[in-house]
Write a protein that holds these residues in place. Structure first.
Motif, mmCIF file in Angstrom:
data_model
loop_
_atom_site.group_PDB
_atom_site.id
_atom_site.type_symbol
_atom_site.label_atom_id
_atom_site.label_comp_id
_atom_site.label_asym_id
_atom_site.label_seq_id
_atom_site.Cartn_x
_atom_site.Cartn_y
_atom_site.Cartn_z
ATOM 1 N N LYS A 1 47.725 12.548 0.452
ATOM 2 C CA LYS A 1 46.523 13.264 0.016
ATOM 3 C C LYS A 1 45.510 13.338 1.141
ATOM 4 O O LYS A 1 44.870 14.360 1.364
ATOM 5 N N ILE B 1 46.336 16.101 3.315
ATOM 6 C CA ILE B 1 45.982 17.425 2.770
ATOM 7 C C ILE B 1 44.488 17.697 3.003
ATOM 8 O O ILE B 1 44.094 18.804 3.374
ATOM 9 N N ILE B 2 43.688 16.664 2.827
ATOM 10 C CA ILE B 2 42.247 16.805 3.089
ATOM 11 C C ILE B 2 42.013 17.072 4.578
ATOM 12 O O ILE B 2 41.252 17.975 4.958
ATOM 13 N N ARG C 1 44.049 18.310 6.800
ATOM 14 C CA ARG C 1 44.558 19.604 7.250
ATOM 15 C C ARG C 1 43.578 20.722 6.923
ATOM 16 O O ARG C 1 43.418 21.658 7.693
ATOM 17 N N ARG C 2 42.909 20.603 5.780
ATOM 18 C CA ARG C 2 41.925 21.620 5.423
ATOM 19 C C ARG C 2 40.788 21.656 6.446
ATOM 20 O O ARG C 2 40.336 22.725 6.852
ATOM 21 N N ALA D 1 39.891 24.655 8.970
ATOM 22 C CA ALA D 1 38.549 25.246 8.980
ATOM 23 C C ALA D 1 38.012 25.296 10.410
ATOM 24 O O ALA D 1 37.419 26.292 10.821
ATOM 25 N N VAL E 1 36.345 18.242 -5.158
ATOM 26 C CA VAL E 1 37.453 17.493 -4.564
ATOM 27 C C VAL E 1 37.728 16.213 -5.335
ATOM 28 O O VAL E 1 38.869 15.917 -5.684
ATOM 29 N N LYS F 1 39.598 16.198 -8.492
ATOM 30 C CA LYS F 1 41.027 16.496 -8.415
ATOM 31 C C LYS F 1 41.754 15.183 -8.174
ATOM 32 O O LYS F 1 41.139 14.122 -8.114
ATOM 33 N N ASN F 2 43.070 15.277 -8.021
ATOM 34 C CA ASN F 2 43.844 14.038 -7.934
ATOM 35 C C ASN F 2 43.755 13.431 -6.533
ATOM 36 O O ASN F 2 44.733 13.340 -5.807
ATOM 37 N N VAL F 3 42.551 13.045 -6.167
ATOM 38 C CA VAL F 3 42.259 12.518 -4.842
ATOM 39 C C VAL F 3 41.357 11.301 -5.036
ATOM 40 O O VAL F 3 40.419 11.358 -5.807
ATOM 41 N N THR F 4 41.643 10.229 -4.348
ATOM 42 C CA THR F 4 40.749 9.073 -4.464
ATOM 43 C C THR F 4 39.639 9.196 -3.414
ATOM 44 O O THR F 4 39.762 9.957 -2.458
#
Ligand SMILES: Nc1ncnc2c1ncn2[C@@H]1O[C@H](COP(=O)(O)OP(=O)(O)OP(=O)(O)O)[C@@H](O)[C@H]1O
Ligand SMILES: [Mg+2]
Lengths: 238, 307
Positions: free
Chosen positions: A3, A6-7, A9-10, A14, A86, A89-92
């Motif tokens: 996860k 994924i954060i 990479r965004r 950007a 964020v 969503k399924n993110v800690t």
């Protein structure tokens, strides 16, 4: 961890989709280049080909650049409210903070990689101590990671990017040289404490060519404490 | 999955934004969350989605506490101000949301296509979110909430900014989803609640002041039955007197003498329909209209929340 990536990479997307990444890289190269040139004008005269001047300059360039990279990362999400998007969503919180950290470290690593041609140039001028150069880069990267953790914490304290930038500079400057000054002007255990806290001392010892576990542990601890404080601050949801 | 909320309390400083709220929502139920500004709707939703922690009380989804964050994957949430990343384009953003929400990689393109279709995003799907109009941004907000086909949907004012066509479509979509999923939506548009929701929960200053279907709320608000009748071939004054004499009638009001429109309020727990009909038959009056008077939701809302 997946996860966090994924954060991260965004953020990287950007930066590279806009001009920001290129501006950071070019500005970093320009500043480091100019000051290395000014401070090390004698590089062609000196018999020894090394990058010690560059490493001294890069330490300061990164000191100013890293807060500029990290200031936006959490402050802007708080200002715009996307942090709510964020984190529901399924993110800690940890993935979130770690993602920002990984993205920034990669960004700085890319900028540092862009200075390799400089290394190649110096290597052509004469024999270079490859070991010292490698440890110099390792030192810069470790120092950057520590300042990124500090910058992220500063960014989590405010929802204003400028405030986050200034806060990051304020905290980092202690590590950059104030602790060193304190160490020189105090005595006994206090001096030893400041000496231990000074990023400058640890960086210098790595840049000299020895990667000591003591220095490694120091930088990793700063990262850990910075990130833990950031996670705690994000968790407060203010 | 059902949602169960137990004794939720949350204060900001001295003010209680949510004050000991308890309710449950079952799958297949759409709950309309109403309340004046600052009543605590958004705060409750943020607690349900585990964005903020309550001071006390707990939220269970499918019987499990949301506290540790493990239930977040089953929730789709549209936050109040619909925060989005303006620099991302619509498709990239939806893909990113799908990845974060653990949609299996091979299903992601299908899910994106589906969301683009149901939210009417086709024309704008390659634009940057920052370039979209407010209504389209709202559609992207709905799309990101539903991309992982969640069991539970929490929508904070989902139809603000949508055009009338899209409002109808989104309401239909919510109703369709609501057949299997558990939906909580907040809104200030009262007709929307009637059109979409199975159940209404009204909160005021952090407390629940009403809970039930629109019909039960009406009955509660009204207490006594009110009938509006219109007679022909009857003398208004005589009719009023005769109706007043009926045992089930509490009060009679002649609304309009020429057309002989009369409003009849029954005694508590009593109905007067039959008695009025029998009376008309007996007297030879023609009963051309008899409608139960419905309290408007607006009036119920005002009564419960103005003090
Ligand atoms: N972060 C915060 N800090 C302080 N007070 C807050 C905060 N968030 C909400 N409140 C207060 O809590 C109360 C409930 O707010 P909430 O946003 O839940 O209301 P709402 O029912 O969603 O209102 P609206 O219909 O206007 O959206 C308000 O009085 C608000 O001022
Ligand atoms: Mg609200």
């Amino acid at each position: 961890m997946n996860k966090a990536w994924i954060i991260a990479r965004r953020e990287l997307d950007a930066w590279f989709d806009s001009l920001v990444a290129y501006i950071i890289i070019v500005a970093f190269l320009a500043f480091s280049g100019i000051f290395t040139w000014i401070a090390g004008a004698d590089i062609f005269l000196r018999q020894q080909a090394d990058l010690s001047v560059f490493f001294g300059v890069a330490r300061w360039t990164l000191f100013f650049f890293i807060p500029a990279i990290t200031m936006r990362l959490i402050a802007e999400e708080k200002r715009a409210g996307t942090i709510e998007l964020v984190l529901t969503k399924n993110v800690t919180d940890r993935d979130f903070v770690l993602g920002k950290f990984v993205a920034s470290v990669l960004m700085v690593a890319i900028a540092l990689a862009c200075t390799l041609p400089y290394y190649a140039t110096v290597a052509m001028l004469g024999p270079v101590d490859h070991g010292a150069t490698l440890s110099g880069y390792v030192g810069l990267l470790l120092l950057s990671a520590a300042y990124i953790a500090i910058g992220l914490f500063a960014s989590s304290l405010s929802n204003n990017q400028i405030v986050a930038f200034l806060l990051a500079l304020f905290i980092s400057i202690f590590f950059q040289f104030l602790f060193d000054v304190f160490a020189d002007n105090t005595g006994g255990w206090l001096s030893r404490l400041f000496d231990m806290l000074s990023a400058m001392r640890h960086y210098d010892s790595i840049a000299r060519g020895v990667i000591d576990s003591k220095d490694l542990i120091y930088f990793l601890s700063v990262c850990f404490v910075g990130l833990a404080l950031t996670e705690w601050q994000v968790g407060k949801r203010e | 999955m059902d949602i169960e909320i137990r004794h939720l309390t949350k204060s900001y400083g001295p003010q209680k934004a949510v004050d000991d709220i308890s309710f449950a929502v079952r799958p297949g139920e759409i709950l309309g969350f109403l309340g004046p500004n600052g009543a605590g709707k958004t705060t409750t939703m943020k607690i349900i989605t585990n964005y903020i922690q309550p001071d006390s009380g707990e939220v269970l989804i499918g019987g499990r506490s949301v506290h540790d964050g493990s239930m977040k994957r089953y929730i789709g949430y549209l936050p109040e101000h619909n925060p989005l990343y303006p620099e991302m384009n619509v498709i990239d953003f939806l893909r990113w949301c799908a990845e974060v929400q653990d949609v299996p990689r091979e299903h992601i393109p299908d899910r994106i296509r589906e969301m683009v279709r149901v939210c009417g995003l086709d024309r704008e799907k390659h634009k940057k979110i920052g370039e979209l109009s407010k209504g389209y941004r709202q559609r992207v907000g709905l799309a990101q909430a539903m991309i992982h086909d969640p069991e539970v949907l929490i929508l904070d004012e989902p139809t603000t900014g949508l055009d009338p066509n899209q409002i109808v479509e989104i309401r239909e979509l919510i109703r369709k989803l609501g057949r299997e999923k558990t939906v909580i939506l907040s809104t200030h548009i009262l007709p929307e609640v009637e059109a979409t929701c199975d159940r209404i929960l009204i909160i005021n200053r952090g407390r629940i002041v009403a809970d039930g279907t629109p019909e039960t709320l009406r009955r509660q608000a009204q207490g006594q039955q009110v009938l509006r009748i219109r007679l022909e071939e009857a003398d208004p004054d005589e009719a009023v007197k005769a109706i007043m004499a009926l045992p089930s009638v509490a009060s009679v009001d002649l609304v309009q003498a020429e057309a002989c429109r009369i409003e009849v309020q029954s005694k508590p727990e009593a109905t007067s329909n039959r008695a009025i009909f029998e009376l008309c038959k007996e007297r030879g009056w023609v009963l051309v209209e008899m409608v139960p008077f419905e309290t408007r939701l607006e009036d119920i809302f005002r009564n419960l929340t103005m003090n």
